[in-house]
Structures are given as C-alpha cells and as structure tokens.
Design a protein around this motif. Structure first.
Motif, PDB file in Angstrom:
ATOM      1  N   ILE A  64       0.837  -1.205   0.000  1.00 21.79           N
ATOM      2  CA  ILE A  64       0.000   0.000   0.000  1.00 21.79           C
ATOM      3  C   ILE A  64       0.870   1.254   0.000  1.00 21.79           C
ATOM      4  O   ILE A  64       0.648   2.188  -0.773  1.00 21.79           O
ATOM      5  CB  ILE A  64      -0.941   0.006   1.230  1.00 21.79           C
ATOM      6  CG1 ILE A  64      -1.928  -1.153   1.137  1.00 21.79           C
ATOM      7  CG2 ILE A  64      -1.693   1.333   1.326  1.00 21.79           C
ATOM      8  CD1 ILE A  64      -2.759  -1.361   2.390  1.00 21.79           C
ATOM      9  N   VAL A  65       1.891   1.244   0.869  1.00 18.49           N
ATOM     10  CA  VAL A  65       2.768   2.411   0.960  1.00 18.49           C
ATOM     11  C   VAL A  65       3.491   2.655  -0.370  1.00 18.49           C
ATOM     12  O   VAL A  65       3.574   3.783  -0.854  1.00 18.49           O
ATOM     13  CB  VAL A  65       3.782   2.232   2.116  1.00 18.49           C
ATOM     14  CG1 VAL A  65       4.915   3.218   2.002  1.00 18.49           C
ATOM     15  CG2 VAL A  65       3.085   2.388   3.452  1.00 18.49           C
ATOM     16  N   GLY A 124       1.097   4.105  -2.889  1.00 19.26           N
ATOM     17  CA  GLY A 124       0.895   5.531  -2.592  1.00 19.26           C
ATOM     18  C   GLY A 124       2.090   6.359  -3.027  1.00 19.26           C
ATOM     19  O   GLY A 124       1.947   7.418  -3.642  1.00 19.26           O
ATOM     20  N   ALA A 125       3.284   5.834  -2.739  1.00 19.62           N
ATOM     21  CA  ALA A 125       4.498   6.571  -3.095  1.00 19.62           C
ATOM     22  C   ALA A 125       4.613   6.714  -4.606  1.00 19.62           C
ATOM     23  O   ALA A 125       5.000   7.772  -5.112  1.00 19.62           O
ATOM     24  CB  ALA A 125       5.721   5.853  -2.526  1.00 19.62           C
ATOM     25  N   VAL A 128       2.450   9.496  -5.667  1.00 18.54           N
ATOM     26  CA  VAL A 128       3.041  10.797  -5.335  1.00 18.54           C
ATOM     27  C   VAL A 128       4.133  11.159  -6.341  1.00 18.54           C
ATOM     28  O   VAL A 128       4.157  12.266  -6.878  1.00 18.54           O
ATOM     29  CB  VAL A 128       3.623  10.777  -3.895  1.00 18.54           C
ATOM     30  CG1 VAL A 128       4.399  12.056  -3.619  1.00 18.54           C
ATOM     31  CG2 VAL A 128       2.514  10.611  -2.874  1.00 18.54           C
ATOM     32  N   ILE A 129       5.020  10.191  -6.621  1.00 19.94           N
ATOM     33  CA  ILE A 129       6.121  10.466  -7.558  1.00 19.94           C
ATOM     34  C   ILE A 129       5.571  10.838  -8.925  1.00 19.94           C
ATOM     35  O   ILE A 129       5.990  11.815  -9.550  1.00 19.94           O
ATOM     36  CB  ILE A 129       7.048   9.233  -7.682  1.00 19.94           C
ATOM     37  CG1 ILE A 129       7.718   8.942  -6.347  1.00 19.94           C
ATOM     38  CG2 ILE A 129       8.088   9.455  -8.765  1.00 19.94           C
ATOM     39  CD1 ILE A 129       8.410   7.598  -6.301  1.00 19.94           C
ATOM     40  N   ILE A 172       4.065  14.277  -8.862  1.00 19.21           N
ATOM     41  CA  ILE A 172       5.089  15.327  -8.831  1.00 19.21           C
ATOM     42  C   ILE A 172       5.592  15.597 -10.241  1.00 19.21           C
ATOM     43  O   ILE A 172       5.728  16.740 -10.678  1.00 19.21           O
ATOM     44  CB  ILE A 172       6.272  14.892  -7.926  1.00 19.21           C
ATOM     45  CG1 ILE A 172       5.857  14.928  -6.465  1.00 19.21           C
ATOM     46  CG2 ILE A 172       7.476  15.788  -8.151  1.00 19.21           C
ATOM     47  CD1 ILE A 172       6.888  14.335  -5.536  1.00 19.21           C
ATOM     48  N   MET A 173       5.854  14.506 -10.987  1.00 27.09           N
ATOM     49  CA  MET A 173       6.454  14.665 -12.302  1.00 27.09           C
ATOM     50  C   MET A 173       5.455  15.171 -13.342  1.00 27.09           C
ATOM     51  O   MET A 173       5.838  15.779 -14.337  1.00 27.09           O
ATOM     52  CB  MET A 173       7.043  13.316 -12.765  1.00 27.09           C
ATOM     53  CG  MET A 173       8.219  12.877 -11.934  1.00 27.09           C
ATOM     54  SD  MET A 173       9.601  14.013 -12.130  1.00 27.09           S
ATOM     55  CE  MET A 173      10.574  13.638 -10.709  1.00 27.09           C
ATOM     56  N   ALA A 190      19.814   5.538   1.253  1.00 23.31           N
ATOM     57  CA  ALA A 190      19.046   6.496   0.459  1.00 23.31           C
ATOM     58  C   ALA A 190      19.675   7.883   0.488  1.00 23.31           C
ATOM     59  O   ALA A 190      19.334   8.736  -0.320  1.00 23.31           O
ATOM     60  CB  ALA A 190      17.619   6.572   0.987  1.00 23.31           C
ATOM     61  N   VAL A 200      15.076  10.377 -13.157  1.00 20.97           N
ATOM     62  CA  VAL A 200      14.777  10.910 -11.826  1.00 20.97           C
ATOM     63  C   VAL A 200      13.657  10.087 -11.187  1.00 20.97           C
ATOM     64  O   VAL A 200      13.769   9.615 -10.049  1.00 20.97           O
ATOM     65  CB  VAL A 200      14.346  12.394 -11.901  1.00 20.97           C
ATOM     66  CG1 VAL A 200      13.914  12.883 -10.519  1.00 20.97           C
ATOM     67  CG2 VAL A 200      15.470  13.272 -12.426  1.00 20.97           C
ATOM     68  N   VAL A 252      14.038   7.765  -7.814  1.00 19.41           N
ATOM     69  CA  VAL A 252      13.274   8.090  -6.607  1.00 19.41           C
ATOM     70  C   VAL A 252      12.435   6.895  -6.182  1.00 19.41           C
ATOM     71  O   VAL A 252      12.413   6.521  -5.003  1.00 19.41           O
ATOM     72  CB  VAL A 252      12.401   9.349  -6.824  1.00 19.41           C
ATOM     73  CG1 VAL A 252      11.483   9.568  -5.645  1.00 19.41           C
ATOM     74  CG2 VAL A 252      13.278  10.576  -7.031  1.00 19.41           C
ATOM     75  N   ASN A 291      14.668   4.322  -4.645  1.00 22.26           N
ATOM     76  CA  ASN A 291      15.088   4.731  -3.308  1.00 22.26           C
ATOM     77  C   ASN A 291      13.998   4.484  -2.276  1.00 22.26           C
ATOM     78  O   ASN A 291      14.258   4.003  -1.182  1.00 22.26           O
ATOM     79  CB  ASN A 291      15.447   6.221  -3.301  1.00 22.26           C
ATOM     80  CG  ASN A 291      16.935   6.435  -3.449  1.00 22.26           C
ATOM     81  OD1 ASN A 291      17.726   5.621  -3.017  1.00 22.26           O
ATOM     82  ND2 ASN A 291      17.314   7.525  -4.071  1.00 22.26           N
ATOM     83  N   VAL A 292      12.753   4.831  -2.634  1.00 23.54           N
ATOM     84  CA  VAL A 292      11.642   4.632  -1.702  1.00 23.54           C
ATOM     85  C   VAL A 292      11.467   3.144  -1.430  1.00 23.54           C
ATOM     86  O   VAL A 292      11.337   2.721  -0.267  1.00 23.54           O
ATOM     87  CB  VAL A 292      10.336   5.244  -2.260  1.00 23.54           C
ATOM     88  CG1 VAL A 292       9.159   4.902  -1.368  1.00 23.54           C
ATOM     89  CG2 VAL A 292      10.472   6.744  -2.391  1.00 23.54           C
ATOM     90  N   PHE A 316      14.221   1.860   0.829  1.00 27.23           N
ATOM     91  CA  PHE A 316      14.073   2.411   2.168  1.00 27.23           C
ATOM     92  C   PHE A 316      12.984   1.648   2.942  1.00 27.23           C
ATOM     93  O   PHE A 316      13.189   1.214   4.074  1.00 27.23           O
ATOM     94  CB  PHE A 316      13.710   3.892   2.030  1.00 27.23           C
ATOM     95  CG  PHE A 316      13.712   4.670   3.309  1.00 27.23           C
ATOM     96  CD1 PHE A 316      14.857   4.820   4.049  1.00 27.23           C
ATOM     97  CD2 PHE A 316      12.554   5.302   3.748  1.00 27.23           C
ATOM     98  CE1 PHE A 316      14.868   5.557   5.212  1.00 27.23           C
ATOM     99  CE2 PHE A 316      12.550   6.042   4.910  1.00 27.23           C
ATOM    100  CZ  PHE A 316      13.710   6.176   5.644  1.00 27.23           C
ATOM    101  N   VAL A 317      11.837   1.451   2.288  1.00 27.57           N
ATOM    102  CA  VAL A 317      10.718   0.756   2.921  1.00 27.57           C
ATOM    103  C   VAL A 317      11.085  -0.701   3.192  1.00 27.57           C
ATOM    104  O   VAL A 317      10.769  -1.253   4.247  1.00 27.57           O
ATOM    105  CB  VAL A 317       9.464   0.854   2.024  1.00 27.57           C
ATOM    106  CG1 VAL A 317       8.319   0.076   2.632  1.00 27.57           C
ATOM    107  CG2 VAL A 317       9.060   2.301   1.832  1.00 27.57           C
TER     108      VAL A 317
END
Lengths: 313, 310
Positions: free
Chosen positions: A14-15, A18-19, A22-23, A26-27, A252, A282, A286, A289-290, A293-294
């Motif tokens: 889910i996270v 969602g990420a 968002v990415i 943004i783009m 990250a 990019v 990103v 990286n997310v 990290f998760v």
C-alpha cells in the motif's frame, strides 16, 4: 510470524503504491513542461511533439500512470533520455558502489557508537560521559557536506594520507578500495554514530537499573562482565533497530557524499539526472530509493521480532 | 526549626507555570544558556544584517581570495566579495527558511495529528495516518529533491501569482516535516483525551471541536515546542543541503549551503576560510537549536527520553 510478515508485506504494498502515485503526480502535475524544459523553450514544435510521443506524454494521464506502474512492477523503469540506457541497467551498475559506501558508513558509525555509548552509560555523570555526549551533540549537528569538505582539506590535502575523491571497487583492488571509502564513510557515518550512541546510552542506563544487574553485582561479578555480558546484550536490541533504520537512511542518503567525493553511485546518478533534466531517470531512481528504504525498514522490523522473543508478532 | 517550616512552605506552593519554569531553570544549565545567546546573535544578524555586515555582500572587488584579517574578518571569495558580510546576510535566509518551514509544517501537521488522535480510532484516523505513512516512506530530502527537480529553480507562475523559488523551498521542506509533526501531536492527543477534564467538559455539553482546539491542544504545547525547535535545526540543514546541491537558494543571493558549494572548488588549493566559516555558522546554529531542544524536552516533557533521530 507468517501472519505478521503477510500483514507487513500488504502494508508495504500500500505504501509503495501511494508513493508511486506521489512520484508520478510530482512529475506530471506540477507546473512546467518537462519536454520544453529538456529541449529549451524555442525548440521546433515538431521535435517537441516527437519527444512527447516517445515518452508517451501525449496519452491520457491515467493511461500513462497505469503503463508506468505496470512496467515498474515488472522491473522496467523506462529509458534514460540523456544516457539512452535502461534505467534499471543504470541502477544495477551503480548500486553496488552505493551499497559498499553504506556498509562502510555503518561500520564506522557502530565502531564509534558502541564503545562511546556503553562507556558513557557506565561512567554516567563523569567526565567521560560529558565528553562523549558533547561529541554526540556535535555529531548530529554537523552538516555532512561540511564535514566531508573538512576531512578532504585535512586528511586529503594537508596530510595527504587519503585520496580526496574518486572510487575504486574493493573487489578490484582491496587496499585502494578501502582507502577511497574511509573519508566518505566517516562523512556519512558520523551523524548516525551520534544517534546510535545516544540510543545505546539510554538503553544501557535503563538496563543497568534492573534488578538482575544489581543481583549480579551483589554476587561479586566484575563490573566489566556486568557491563558487557549482562547489560550490553540486552541494550543491544533497541540499538540494533536504530542501526537498521540508520542503514536505510544511509543507503538512500548518499547523494551529497557521492557528489563531494565524486563517487559513481546511485546518489550521483540522481544528481546528474536532475542536472540534465532526465525525467524518466529521476522518477525511476526516486521510486527505487523509496522501495529500498521501505524494504530495509521492513527487514529491521522482522529482525527485531526474531531476535527478541519477548516481542509478540 | 523555622527553616524547615519555610522549606515545607516552598515545596507546597503550586508548581510554577511551564513558561516560567523553563526560564528559571536556564541559569542552572550553562550549555542551554550559551545556546540561547548564540541564537540571539544569529537572530540579530538575520533581522538586521546591514548593521553587522562590514562590506557589501554582492559587490565584487579586486581583492580576490584574500585570507582573513582584521579588515576582512572571514577573508574574501573568488569574486573579491566579503565572506563575513555574505555569511551574515545568509543567516537571514537560513533563519527565515528554518522558521517559516516549521510554521508551515505545524500548520499542516498539528490539525491533522490532532483530528486523527481525537477522533480515532476509525476511518478518519486511518486515512490521515496512512497518507502520513506514505510521506514518511520517502527518504528525507529525496522527496524535496524530486519536487525541486520537477519544478526547476526559477520562480514559477501559478495563475496571477509569481512564486519565487525560496517560497517553493519553504513549502516543500514544510510538507516534508508535516507528517512528523502529525505523529507527535497524534500521540500527545491520544494521551490527553482520556484525561478527566475532557470527560467533565463533555458532560457540561462542550462540543468536541471546542474541547480539542481550545483545551486539549493547549496541553500538548510542550511536546510540540520541543519538536518544533529540533525541526528548525533540521530544516536549516535541509535548506543548506539543497543549496549545496544547487537546488536551493540560487546565486548571487548568499546562503550558507551555496557558499560551501562555491568553496568546494577551492578545497584543494588552500583557501580554507571559504569552507571553514560558512560551515561553522551552520554547525553552531544547529548545535544551539539541538541543545535548546534537549533542554526543553528535559524541562517541559520529562516523559520523553533524550534520543532523537537525525
């Protein structure tokens, strides 16, 4: 345990979903046209339209997102506009370097934090404690790009002990590889050394107050054994968690260190992709990286639950 | 005998208000006192840089790369500009970004966290905190880098408004810290909402929003102010990092991070003052804020242990 893992994997999904939204948002939705920004504002409209079509930007937004996500799930993050290579290939080529840097930084952080944290708890209120707390405070307050520049100035330029930048894979030449990693690892590791030290000191003080420590002392167990054998083992568990999260941050957060020391890792790739306005690159880095990290955070949670039998999962 | 009675009286007096307590205990903590003085000096530089700066911070001169002296306190840079004066003017940018960013983070994070905590558990709480989780899944700075990469570093026009880059920076960093604020506020409200006075007010017929925003939040000020102090420190580092990467404050406007980015070229040729001074200012300011944060935590919020993430 299996249920816990499944639950965590679902929330990870889910996270990440969602990420990705968002990415993508943004783009796509922020003001400014990526194609015009890339090509310049007075480019021939035909060329602009061609690139737009090539990137799929002429399709409806939802179709674009669905396509990008479907590709990403299958491990295809698109093609870099500037470098003309698959984003995944670029990441695969750069990641080992970043991983080596993060591992070296974690080693530096632990090498400083563990003795400092334990001794500062053992000699609480004494000079040693005050000194290590002050150093810890300095560590969290020091911007790592400044520390990096100072280290280059002192150890690289003044004393000429260590190289001022560049990278040699450890597998290629272990000695040169290590020499190139030392300053970057100190730069990245210092802030986390301070964080881990504070955490370890706190949990050591907590454990040293426990009854079983008092019992051990009453039996005449030497203070050194009490500190390292009884207290440290138990204080290690929360410290391990913090170290795990720190490792995620390090993986990250290499961009600044890689830029300062000219290390060809994922962070430097991100930096270059921003300078060249390479949007697919990019976006891919990103998302990578997310995800990383998760994933590291999930692994730390699982590790924590496995190590400490008191944690019910 | 009489002295004992006097002591007892002073013990039974009502505890001084938190606002006075943190001032009174300041005299016993020299490190916190020094930090407060340091911050006052930085703030003075930020408010009235022209009073403190000794030279123009933009005008180039022929005295290029001059080492520090009594005339040029921090030397000059590659264009012959006075490093001290530039650093003083840069303090204004750093402090402004640090403070406004955190005000934004509070403006977004406090209501969200308060509502999530007060009206939870339930769909409101779950929805808000899931969105915050997604934001927290981004490694710090990466989200800011992604947004600035998409927006560019020039000012942009949204409708009739022209948004300068520094406003974008503040907004992005503020948004980055809002979830952290929301988490802290939520857990503070969760504790507070079970207090007796909340039940009493409910019984007296006060509406829930009124209880939350008038009374519960007022009792959560301690953890919020502790976190706000540390966040200002983090925001200053975040802005300096972005400026160092060329994504933050744009030249010729001086910023501490930008000055260090310029200094990078001279690290190997021996012009040490370009690197040492701007970094020292970031370090001292952030250090002072962290000390103050630790101090406030010890005085205002004894439940929280002193162990924060960077």
């Amino acid at each position: 345990m299996l249920g816990f893992l499944l639950q965590r994997l679902i929330s990870l999904g889910i996270v990440l979903f969602g990420a990705s939204l968002v990415i993508f948002a943004i783009m796509r939705f922020l003001p400014g046209d990526p194609v015009l920004a890339m090509l310049g504002f007075d480019t021939d409209p035909v060329v602009v339209a061609e690139l737009r079509a090539e990137l799929g930007l002429d399709r409806p937004v939802l179709v674009q997102y669905a396509g990008w996500l479907a590709d990403a799930v299958r491990g295809d993050l698109g093609t870099s506009i500037f470098l003309r290579r698959e984003v995944v290939d670029l990441l695969a080529a750069r990641f080992p370097t970043t991983l080596a840097l993060a591992i070296a930084s974690l080693v530096v952080a632990l090498a400083v934090a563990v003795p400092a944290g334990v001794l500062s708890a053992r000699y609480k209120g004494k000079a040693l404690d005050h000194v290590s707390r002050l150093v810890g405070l300095a560590g969290v307050s020091m911007p790592n790009f400044w520390l990096g520049l100072l280290l280059i100035m002192f150890f690289g330029v003044q004393l000429r002990w260590l190289p001022v930048g560049g990278y040699v894979p450890i597998t290629q030449d272990p000695l040169a590889g290590l020499a190139h990693l030392i300053l970057p690892a100190i730069t990245l590791g210092t802030a986390y050394a301070a964080t881990i030290m504070r955490m370890l000191r706190g949990s050591m003080l907590d454990v040293l107050r426990r009854d079983y420590v008092a019992v051990a002392r009453a039996y005449g167990v030497p203070e050194r054994t009490v500190t390292w054998h009884d207290a440290f083992k138990n204080a290690m568990i929360p410290t391990l968690t913090v170290s795990g999260f720190a490792f995620g941050y390090m993986l990250a957060g290499t961009i600044i260190v890689e830029v300062i020391f000219n290390i060809p890792g994922v962070g430097r790739l991100l930096y270059e992709s921003i300078l060249t306005r390479d949007y697919p690159l990019v976006q891919g880095i990103v998302l990578f990286n997310v995800a990383l990290f998760v994933l590291v955070n999930l692994l730390v949670d699982v590790l924590y639950a496995t190590i400490d039998p008191r944690i019910k999962v | 005998m009489s002295t004992v009675v006097v002591e007892r009286q002073s013990v039974t007096q009502p505890a001084p208000k938190a606002s006075r307590r943190w001032l009174r205990q300041l005299w016993r903590d020299p490190l916190a006192l020094i930090s407060l003085v340091v911050l006052a000096v930085v703030l003075a530089a930020a408010i009235a840089p022209t009073w403190i700066a000794t030279h123009s911070h933009v005008r180039p001169s022929m005295e290029r790369l001059v080492p520090p002296s009594t005339e040029r306190l921090m030397g000059t840079d590659q264009f012959g500009r006075d490093v001290f004066s530039r650093a003083v003017v840069a303090a204004q940018v750093s402090i402004a970004v640090g403070v406004i960013t955190v005000v934004l983070a509070l403006a977004i994070g406090v209501p969200l966290g308060a509502v999530a905590g007060f009206y939870g558990p339930g769909p409101i709480d779950t929805t808000i905190m899931r969105i915050m989780d997604v934001m927290l899944a981004f490694p710090p700075i990466i989200l800011a880098i992604a947004v600035i990469a998409a927006l560019g570093t020039e000012s942009i026009e949204i409708g009739p408004f022209e948004i300068p880059h520094i406003a974008k920076l503040m907004f992005v960093i503020g948004l980055l810290y809002a979830p952290q604020v929301a988490r802290v506020v939520r857990s503070a409200v969760l504790v507070e909402k079970n207090e007796q006075y909340v039940m009493a007010e409910r019984a007296l017929g006060a509406s829930r929003p009124r209880i939350l925003f008038r009374d519960v939040l007022r009792n959560c000020i301690s953890p919020i102010s502790v976190q706000a102090t540390v966040l200002v420190a983090n925001a200053i580092i975040a802005e300096a990092s972005l400026s160092f990467l060329g994504l933050g404050i744009q030249p010729p406007q001086p910023s501490w991070g930008g000055m260090l980015a310029d200094a990078k070229t001279y690290v190997q040729s021996g012009e040490w003052w370009l690197t040492v001074f701007p970094g020292m200012l970031i370090f001292v300011t952030v250090c002072a804020l962290n000390v103050l944060g630790d101090y406030l935590r010890d005085v205002l919020d004894p439940r929280e242990a002193t162990a924060g993430a960077p």
